[in-house]
Design a protein around this motif. Structure first.
Motif, PDB file in Angstrom:
ATOM      1  N   ARG A 127      -0.329   7.424   7.832  1.00 43.65           N
ATOM      2  CA  ARG A 127       0.650   7.631   8.820  1.00 43.65           C
ATOM      3  C   ARG A 127       0.298   7.655  10.119  1.00 43.65           C
ATOM      4  NH1 ARG A 127       5.001   5.041   7.033  1.00 43.65           N
ATOM      5  NH2 ARG A 127       6.055   5.921   5.730  1.00 43.65           N
ATOM      6  N   TYR A 128      -0.769   8.547  10.334  1.00 45.64           N
ATOM      7  CA  TYR A 128      -1.467   8.674  11.558  1.00 45.64           C
ATOM      8  C   TYR A 128      -2.670   8.157  11.834  1.00 45.64           C
ATOM      9  CZ  TYR A 128       2.006  12.279  11.008  1.00 45.64           C
ATOM     10  OH  TYR A 128       3.155  12.953  11.030  1.00 45.64           O
ATOM     11  N   ALA A 129      -3.002   6.968  11.118  1.00 43.14           N
ATOM     12  CA  ALA A 129      -4.124   5.943  11.424  1.00 43.14           C
ATOM     13  C   ALA A 129      -4.168   5.418  12.841  1.00 43.14           C
ATOM     14  CB  ALA A 129      -3.902   4.516  10.589  1.00 43.14           C
ATOM     15  N   ASP A 130      -3.174   5.281  13.667  1.00 41.69           N
ATOM     16  CA  ASP A 130      -3.383   4.610  15.047  1.00 41.69           C
ATOM     17  C   ASP A 130      -3.592   5.766  15.986  1.00 41.69           C
ATOM     18  OD1 ASP A 130      -2.802   2.104  13.873  1.00 41.69           O
ATOM     19  OD2 ASP A 130      -0.637   2.271  14.301  1.00 41.69           O
ATOM     20  N   THR A 131      -3.784   7.095  15.737  1.00 38.91           N
ATOM     21  CA  THR A 131      -3.855   8.066  16.521  1.00 38.91           C
ATOM     22  C   THR A 131      -5.524   8.066  17.130  1.00 38.91           C
ATOM     23  OG1 THR A 131      -4.312   9.930  15.150  1.00 38.91           O
ATOM     24  CG2 THR A 131      -2.054   9.548  15.744  1.00 38.91           C
ATOM     25  N   ARG A 132      -5.579   8.371  18.258  1.00 31.55           N
ATOM     26  CA  ARG A 132      -7.046   8.482  18.683  1.00 31.55           C
ATOM     27  C   ARG A 132      -7.828  10.053  18.430  1.00 31.55           C
ATOM     28  NH1 ARG A 132      -9.258   4.411  21.738  1.00 31.55           N
ATOM     29  NH2 ARG A 132     -10.519   6.012  22.367  1.00 31.55           N
ATOM     30  N   GLY A 133      -9.152   9.671  18.086  1.00 35.64           N
ATOM     31  CA  GLY A 133      -9.905  11.045  17.909  1.00 35.64           C
ATOM     32  C   GLY A 133     -10.467  11.148  16.514  1.00 35.64           C
ATOM     33  N   LEU A 141       0.787  -1.118   0.002  1.00 35.54           N
ATOM     34  CA  LEU A 141       0.067   0.003  -0.193  1.00 35.54           C
ATOM     35  C   LEU A 141       0.834   1.082  -0.113  1.00 35.54           C
ATOM     36  CD1 LEU A 141      -2.561  -0.884   2.656  1.00 35.54           C
ATOM     37  CD2 LEU A 141      -2.694  -1.316   0.133  1.00 35.54           C
ATOM     38  N   PRO A 142       0.560   2.061  -0.836  1.00 41.74           N
ATOM     39  CA  PRO A 142       1.426   3.297  -0.767  1.00 41.74           C
ATOM     40  C   PRO A 142       1.081   4.114   0.699  1.00 41.74           C
ATOM     41  CG  PRO A 142      -0.501   3.778  -2.428  1.00 41.74           C
ATOM     42  CD  PRO A 142      -0.512   2.185  -1.730  1.00 41.74           C
ATOM     43  N   THR A 143       2.054   4.948   1.193  1.00 40.62           N
ATOM     44  CA  THR A 143       1.959   5.757   2.308  1.00 40.62           C
ATOM     45  C   THR A 143       1.298   7.164   1.980  1.00 40.62           C
ATOM     46  OG1 THR A 143       4.135   6.102   2.282  1.00 40.62           O
ATOM     47  CG2 THR A 143       3.616   4.328   3.629  1.00 40.62           C
ATOM     48  N   VAL A 144       0.623   7.614   2.987  1.00 44.46           N
ATOM     49  CA  VAL A 144       0.077   9.062   2.784  1.00 44.46           C
ATOM     50  C   VAL A 144      -0.106   9.719   3.963  1.00 44.46           C
ATOM     51  CG1 VAL A 144      -2.345   8.205   2.992  1.00 44.46           C
ATOM     52  CG2 VAL A 144      -1.768  10.517   1.679  1.00 44.46           C
ATOM     53  N   PHE A 145       0.089  10.898   4.210  1.00 42.08           N
ATOM     54  CA  PHE A 145      -0.279  11.614   5.185  1.00 42.08           C
ATOM     55  C   PHE A 145      -1.000  13.034   4.705  1.00 42.08           C
ATOM     56  CE2 PHE A 145       3.568  14.121   3.984  1.00 42.08           C
ATOM     57  CZ  PHE A 145       3.351  15.505   4.310  1.00 42.08           C
ATOM     58  N   ALA A 146      -1.728  13.637   5.667  1.00 40.08           N
ATOM     59  CA  ALA A 146      -2.596  14.684   5.250  1.00 40.08           C
ATOM     60  C   ALA A 146      -2.642  15.871   6.161  1.00 40.08           C
ATOM     61  CB  ALA A 146      -3.918  14.202   5.034  1.00 40.08           C
ATOM     62  N   GLY A 147      -2.766  16.946   5.790  1.00 38.59           N
ATOM     63  CA  GLY A 147      -2.695  17.966   6.598  1.00 38.59           C
ATOM     64  C   GLY A 147      -2.004  19.270   6.217  1.00 38.59           C
ATOM     65  N   THR A 148      -1.914  20.243   6.976  1.00 39.04           N
ATOM     66  CA  THR A 148      -1.259  21.484   6.683  1.00 39.04           C
ATOM     67  C   THR A 148      -0.782  22.240   8.089  1.00 39.04           C
ATOM     68  OG1 THR A 148      -1.623  23.606   5.145  1.00 39.04           O
ATOM     69  CG2 THR A 148      -3.359  23.073   7.071  1.00 39.04           C
ATOM     70  N   LEU A 149       0.271  23.254   7.689  1.00 43.73           N
ATOM     71  CA  LEU A 149       0.741  23.832   8.741  1.00 43.73           C
ATOM     72  C   LEU A 149       0.227  25.228   8.729  1.00 43.73           C
ATOM     73  CD1 LEU A 149       3.596  23.887  10.474  1.00 43.73           C
ATOM     74  CD2 LEU A 149       4.361  25.038   8.819  1.00 43.73           C
ATOM     75  N   TYR A 150      -0.345  25.375  10.154  1.00 41.77           N
ATOM     76  CA  TYR A 150      -0.734  26.837  10.332  1.00 41.77           C
ATOM     77  C   TYR A 150       0.221  27.393  11.541  1.00 41.77           C
ATOM     78  CZ  TYR A 150      -4.905  25.771   7.650  1.00 41.77           C
ATOM     79  OH  TYR A 150      -5.731  25.556   6.489  1.00 41.77           O
ATOM     80  N   GLY A 151       1.013  28.319  11.252  1.00 38.21           N
ATOM     81  CA  GLY A 151       1.693  28.893  12.295  1.00 38.21           C
ATOM     82  C   GLY A 151       2.679  28.127  12.696  1.00 38.21           C
ATOM     83  N   ASP A 152       3.050  27.502  13.750  1.00 43.63           N
ATOM     84  CA  ASP A 152       3.904  26.402  14.013  1.00 43.63           C
ATOM     85  C   ASP A 152       3.065  25.252  14.402  1.00 43.63           C
ATOM     86  OD1 ASP A 152       6.032  28.301  14.135  1.00 43.63           O
ATOM     87  OD2 ASP A 152       5.617  28.953  16.190  1.00 43.63           O
ATOM     88  N   ALA A 157     -11.236  14.025  15.177  1.00 43.68           N
ATOM     89  CA  ALA A 157     -11.180  15.573  14.815  1.00 43.68           C
ATOM     90  C   ALA A 157      -9.539  15.505  14.124  1.00 43.68           C
ATOM     91  CB  ALA A 157     -11.247  16.698  16.002  1.00 43.68           C
ATOM     92  N   SER A 158      -8.878  16.697  14.660  1.00 39.91           N
ATOM     93  CA  SER A 158      -7.345  16.751  14.197  1.00 39.91           C
ATOM     94  C   SER A 158      -6.471  16.621  15.308  1.00 39.91           C
ATOM     95  CB  SER A 158      -7.182  18.339  13.551  1.00 39.91           C
ATOM     96  OG  SER A 158      -7.830  18.608  12.215  1.00 39.91           O
ATOM     97  N   ILE A 159      -5.172  16.057  14.760  1.00 33.49           N
ATOM     98  CA  ILE A 159      -4.136  16.029  15.737  1.00 33.49           C
ATOM     99  C   ILE A 159      -3.070  17.276  15.720  1.00 33.49           C
ATOM    100  CG2 ILE A 159      -4.298  13.570  16.202  1.00 33.49           C
ATOM    101  CD1 ILE A 159      -2.084  13.217  14.249  1.00 33.49           C
ATOM    102  N   SER A 160      -2.347  17.616  16.582  1.00 31.91           N
ATOM    103  CA  SER A 160      -1.378  18.655  16.126  1.00 31.91           C
ATOM    104  C   SER A 160      -0.192  18.243  16.514  1.00 31.91           C
ATOM    105  CB  SER A 160      -1.682  19.873  17.338  1.00 31.91           C
ATOM    106  OG  SER A 160      -3.082  20.318  17.410  1.00 31.91           O
ATOM    107  N   LEU A 161       0.606  18.457  15.391  1.00 32.39           N
ATOM    108  CA  LEU A 161       2.072  17.987  15.441  1.00 32.39           C
ATOM    109  C   LEU A 161       2.915  19.183  15.009  1.00 32.39           C
ATOM    110  CD1 LEU A 161       1.090  15.234  12.861  1.00 32.39           C
ATOM    111  CD2 LEU A 161       1.827  14.859  15.243  1.00 32.39           C
ATOM    112  N   ASN A 219      -1.741  20.583  11.187  1.00 33.90           N
ATOM    113  CA  ASN A 219      -2.776  19.754  11.901  1.00 33.90           C
ATOM    114  C   ASN A 219      -3.035  18.612  10.597  1.00 33.90           C
ATOM    115  OD1 ASN A 219      -3.923  21.555  14.241  1.00 33.90           O
ATOM    116  ND2 ASN A 219      -3.562  23.146  12.432  1.00 33.90           N
ATOM    117  N   ALA A 220      -3.341  17.438  11.400  1.00 39.32           N
ATOM    118  CA  ALA A 220      -3.604  16.415  10.554  1.00 39.32           C
ATOM    119  C   ALA A 220      -4.819  15.551  10.982  1.00 39.32           C
ATOM    120  CB  ALA A 220      -2.377  15.343  10.433  1.00 39.32           C
ATOM    121  N   PRO A 221      -5.641  15.010  10.093  1.00 43.99           N
ATOM    122  CA  PRO A 221      -6.691  14.175  10.295  1.00 43.99           C
ATOM    123  C   PRO A 221      -6.276  13.128  11.592  1.00 43.99           C
ATOM    124  CG  PRO A 221      -6.777  14.606   8.117  1.00 43.99           C
ATOM    125  CD  PRO A 221      -5.364  14.926   8.578  1.00 43.99           C
ATOM    126  N   ALA A 222      -6.972  12.913  12.623  1.00 43.03           N
ATOM    127  CA  ALA A 222      -6.864  11.885  13.342  1.00 43.03           C
ATOM    128  C   ALA A 222      -7.235  10.593  12.986  1.00 43.03           C
ATOM    129  CB  ALA A 222      -7.607  12.235  14.860  1.00 43.03           C
TER     130      ALA A 222
END
Length: 160
Positions: free
Chosen positions: A59-65, A25-36, A67-71, A39-42
């Protein structure tokens, strides 16, 4: 009539989501940088489910929630240096991404021109994709797994 419409969307979505026998399977991440903050989908969000149905490794499939996660930028670069695709960077082109943070140039997705954004059609994406998940899934599944040419409703590949 509403049930008929819903059932049609559901049937088309399930048809597109049918599992193929893919070796990897190809790997993917999603999201964007706002300030510092990036934000990626949980991992339990509708978008993470969409990516699962598109048969990719999010890449962040194992995170809880749901909404979004902050990285931090450092986490994103570390986690995704070899990730194949990047979705939803909130940029019109690759130069916008460099302006966000030049470190993004280190990412495989950046180097291989595998960044897809709904930025040109942002209103279309947020207003229509939720009622056309079958169309959205077909579109993103195509750029992950096919060389077929389709009509792009939501996304475009970022250029320089």
């Amino acid at each position: 009539l509403a049930n008929e419409i819903f059932d049609g969307i559901k049937k088309r979505y399930e048809t597109v989501a049918k599992t193929a026998n893919l070796e990897s399977l190809p790997t993917v991440f999603a999201g964007t940088l706002y300030g510092d903050v990036f934000n990626a989908p949980a991992g339990e969000s509708y978008f993470a489910q969409l990516l699962k149905d598109a048969q990719v490794e999010y890449r962040y499939a194992d995170t809880r929630g749901t909404a979004s996660i902050s990285l931090t930028i450092e986490e994103v670069i570390h986690d995704n240096e070899t990730t194949d695709f990047w979705l939803n960077p909130a940029a019109k082109n690759k130069n916008d991404i460099i302006r966000m943070n030049p470190l993004f140039q280190r990412l495989r997705a950046f180097k291989n021109n595998q960044i897809y954004s709904y930025y040109k059609n942002v209103n279309c994406f947020w207003e229509r994709s939720i009622v056309e998940p079958d169309v959205l899934l077909q579109e993103i599944k195509t750029f992950f797994h096919s060389t077929d040419t389709i009509k792009w409703n939501y996304y475009h590949r970022l250029n320089n």
